[in-house]
Design a protein around this motif. Sequence first.
Motif, mmCIF file in Angstrom:
data_model
loop_
_atom_site.group_PDB
_atom_site.id
_atom_site.type_symbol
_atom_site.label_atom_id
_atom_site.label_comp_id
_atom_site.label_asym_id
_atom_site.label_seq_id
_atom_site.Cartn_x
_atom_site.Cartn_y
_atom_site.Cartn_z
ATOM 1 N N HIS A 159 0.819 -1.214 0.000
ATOM 2 C CA HIS A 159 0.000 0.000 0.000
ATOM 3 C C HIS A 159 0.857 1.269 0.000
ATOM 4 N N LEU A 160 2.044 1.207 0.626
ATOM 5 C CA LEU A 160 2.877 2.394 0.775
ATOM 6 C C LEU A 160 3.959 2.519 -0.308
ATOM 7 N N ALA A 161 4.334 1.417 -0.954
ATOM 8 C CA ALA A 161 5.423 1.428 -1.927
ATOM 9 C C ALA A 161 4.928 1.762 -3.327
ATOM 10 N N SER A 162 5.843 2.244 -4.173
ATOM 11 C CA SER A 162 5.535 2.488 -5.588
ATOM 12 C C SER A 162 5.763 1.230 -6.402
ATOM 13 N N ARG A 163 6.737 0.434 -5.987
ATOM 14 C CA ARG A 163 7.092 -0.791 -6.695
ATOM 15 C C ARG A 163 7.672 -1.767 -5.696
ATOM 16 N N VAL A 164 7.448 -3.066 -5.888
ATOM 17 C CA VAL A 164 8.007 -4.083 -5.004
ATOM 18 C C VAL A 164 8.669 -5.176 -5.831
ATOM 19 N N SER A 165 9.524 -5.940 -5.172
ATOM 20 C CA SER A 165 10.175 -7.055 -5.848
ATOM 21 C C SER A 165 10.566 -8.108 -4.834
ATOM 22 N N SER A 166 10.844 -9.291 -5.352
ATOM 23 C CA SER A 166 11.320 -10.394 -4.524
ATOM 24 C C SER A 166 12.260 -11.215 -5.400
ATOM 25 N N ASN A 167 13.522 -11.300 -5.021
ATOM 26 C CA ASN A 167 14.519 -11.907 -5.893
ATOM 27 C C ASN A 167 14.496 -13.427 -5.836
ATOM 28 N N ILE A 168 14.237 -14.057 -6.981
ATOM 29 C CA ILE A 168 14.289 -15.513 -7.079
ATOM 30 C C ILE A 168 15.735 -15.981 -7.003
ATOM 31 N N GLU A 169 16.645 -15.197 -7.585
ATOM 32 C CA GLU A 169 18.096 -15.420 -7.600
ATOM 33 C C GLU A 169 18.527 -16.592 -8.481
ATOM 34 N N LEU A 170 18.027 -17.803 -8.214
ATOM 35 C CA LEU A 170 18.475 -18.973 -8.973
ATOM 36 C C LEU A 170 17.291 -19.605 -9.704
ATOM 37 N N PRO A 171 17.521 -20.105 -10.946
ATOM 38 C CA PRO A 171 16.401 -20.501 -11.810
ATOM 39 C C PRO A 171 15.717 -21.823 -11.476
ATOM 40 N N SER A 172 16.254 -22.617 -10.559
ATOM 41 C CA SER A 172 15.641 -23.916 -10.288
ATOM 42 C C SER A 172 15.650 -24.226 -8.800
ATOM 43 N N ASP A 173 14.740 -25.110 -8.390
ATOM 44 C CA ASP A 173 14.687 -25.544 -6.991
ATOM 45 C C ASP A 173 15.970 -26.268 -6.591
ATOM 46 N N ALA A 174 16.525 -27.055 -7.534
ATOM 47 C CA ALA A 174 17.746 -27.805 -7.230
ATOM 48 C C ALA A 174 18.892 -26.856 -6.884
ATOM 49 N N SER A 175 19.024 -25.772 -7.630
ATOM 50 C CA SER A 175 20.087 -24.797 -7.363
ATOM 51 C C SER A 175 19.844 -24.052 -6.061
ATOM 52 N N LEU A 176 18.583 -23.727 -5.772
ATOM 53 C CA LEU A 176 18.267 -23.070 -4.500
ATOM 54 C C LEU A 176 18.611 -23.977 -3.322
ATOM 55 N N ARG A 177 18.283 -25.260 -3.442
ATOM 56 C CA ARG A 177 18.608 -26.193 -2.354
ATOM 57 C C ARG A 177 20.109 -26.292 -2.143
ATOM 58 N N LEU A 178 20.875 -26.202 -3.234
ATOM 59 C CA LEU A 178 22.322 -26.335 -3.148
ATOM 60 C C LEU A 178 22.977 -25.085 -2.578
ATOM 61 N N LEU A 179 22.545 -23.906 -3.044
ATOM 62 C CA LEU A 179 23.254 -22.669 -2.726
ATOM 63 C C LEU A 179 22.524 -21.748 -1.764
ATOM 64 N N ALA A 180 21.208 -21.916 -1.638
ATOM 65 C CA ALA A 180 20.423 -21.057 -0.744
ATOM 66 C C ALA A 180 19.428 -21.915 0.028
ATOM 67 N N PRO A 181 19.905 -22.694 0.976
ATOM 68 C CA PRO A 181 19.041 -23.676 1.661
ATOM 69 C C PRO A 181 17.884 -23.065 2.439
ATOM 70 N N ASN A 182 17.926 -21.769 2.731
ATOM 71 C CA ASN A 182 16.824 -21.127 3.452
ATOM 72 C C ASN A 182 15.687 -20.709 2.530
ATOM 73 N N LYS A 183 15.884 -20.853 1.206
ATOM 74 C CA LYS A 183 14.898 -20.375 0.243
ATOM 75 C C LYS A 183 14.343 -21.510 -0.605
ATOM 76 N N THR A 184 13.111 -21.347 -1.054
ATOM 77 C CA THR A 184 12.524 -22.187 -2.088
ATOM 78 C C THR A 184 11.857 -21.255 -3.093
ATOM 79 N N LYS A 185 11.589 -21.776 -4.286
ATOM 80 C CA LYS A 185 10.959 -20.936 -5.298
ATOM 81 C C LYS A 185 9.581 -20.484 -4.824
#
Length: 411
Positions: A159-185
């Motif tokens: 409500h207060l922002a002009s634009r928002v975003s959320s970085n996926i960072e890595l293109p697959s779940d397998a890569s997220l599990r390998l390099l960013a274990p705290n994140k999922t797609k």
Amino acid sequence: MKKDIFTKMQILSDSAKYDVSCSSSGSENNYKTGELGATNNSGICHTFTADGRCVSLLKVLLTNFCIYDCSYCINRVSNDIARAAFSPRELADITINFYKRNYIEGLFLSSGIIESEDHTMELILRTLRILRHEYKFNGYIHVKLIPGSDAVLIEEVVHLASRVSSNIELPSDASLRLLAPNKTKEKVLAPLKLARNFSLERTNKPISMSTQLIIGATPESDLEILRLSSALYDKALLKRVYYSAYIPINDDKKLPSIITKPPLLREHRLYQADWLLRFYGFGYDEIVSERTPNLDEELDPKTFWALNNLHLFPIEINKASYEELLRIPGIGIRGAKKILKARRFKKLKLEDLVALRISTKRARYFILCDGRMQKELPHYAEHIRHALLAPPKEKKEQPTLFDGSALFGEL
């Protein structure tokens, strides 16, 4: 020891520079303080509006403390780096003071995860409340949503922002599990879905949203990357995907070597392909395929597509539809519109395209002008590719009266 505001700004603006949602960072030079032209890399970056204006933003993290341990991130908890955190009041005051001095037109605010996702999102929200409600600041604010934070907090930020975003960072779940274990797609996409729904409920128009994909840290092909981008556009989750060539900043066996060069040309080709997805009516599976899963780094994606689909060419420019004109290498949106307008009055020839200031360097291999092929060359992909990539012929300089050796020979 308590850090002063200047030290915090140095640390937190430097920590924010790896997010490419803003196109460039501040500049530095070797002038001494007090000298004319002296500048400092203080977190002011430049981005561009839809109408082409260059806009200056304060690009900074609320904090670079983080409880996550993403392998590719400079701010990961296991890195021994200088840490700092602004209070919401400090950051709001800095933003307003910079704005009043005409240094910036808005704020780009991201953050590491301090204590918890909800705690971090609450700090960001307090900053926005001070800016919007107390200072009555109506300027541009782009906020990085914190994946995993409560929906109530996300709703008020939207409500207060002009634009928002959320970085996926890595293109697959397998890569997220390998390099960013705290994140999922799913965890990363959840704030975007909530933001879309909240903004539609309030204004019947989705808020502008974006994400970032890191290129080259993991083995995904361009096909996998563009398939993901296309799906996000189709679901109306995003206005823009930003592609960031991986810069080795952490020595980690799960990542490319620390001496690996960032794949900047690949990043550039992905931006060009993304443009084809958003504005030229291409499907991702037309640009790349299982047979050719990666973009050609020597040729732009439209030319690469045309060489793989020579059965569709040459196209007669005097009869082609707007959509067909857009698929001719070298002819863009403005060029296609110029052709449609000009051919109402005459049959166009190649010299007419030149007069309209339409580049024919690539187009001439793929078009007919009033039934005539514009480049005498066997219509084979390799021949055209070779011709397109051939270095330009050097122009011989005409001798002048001051060039005695050229006119009269060696004396």
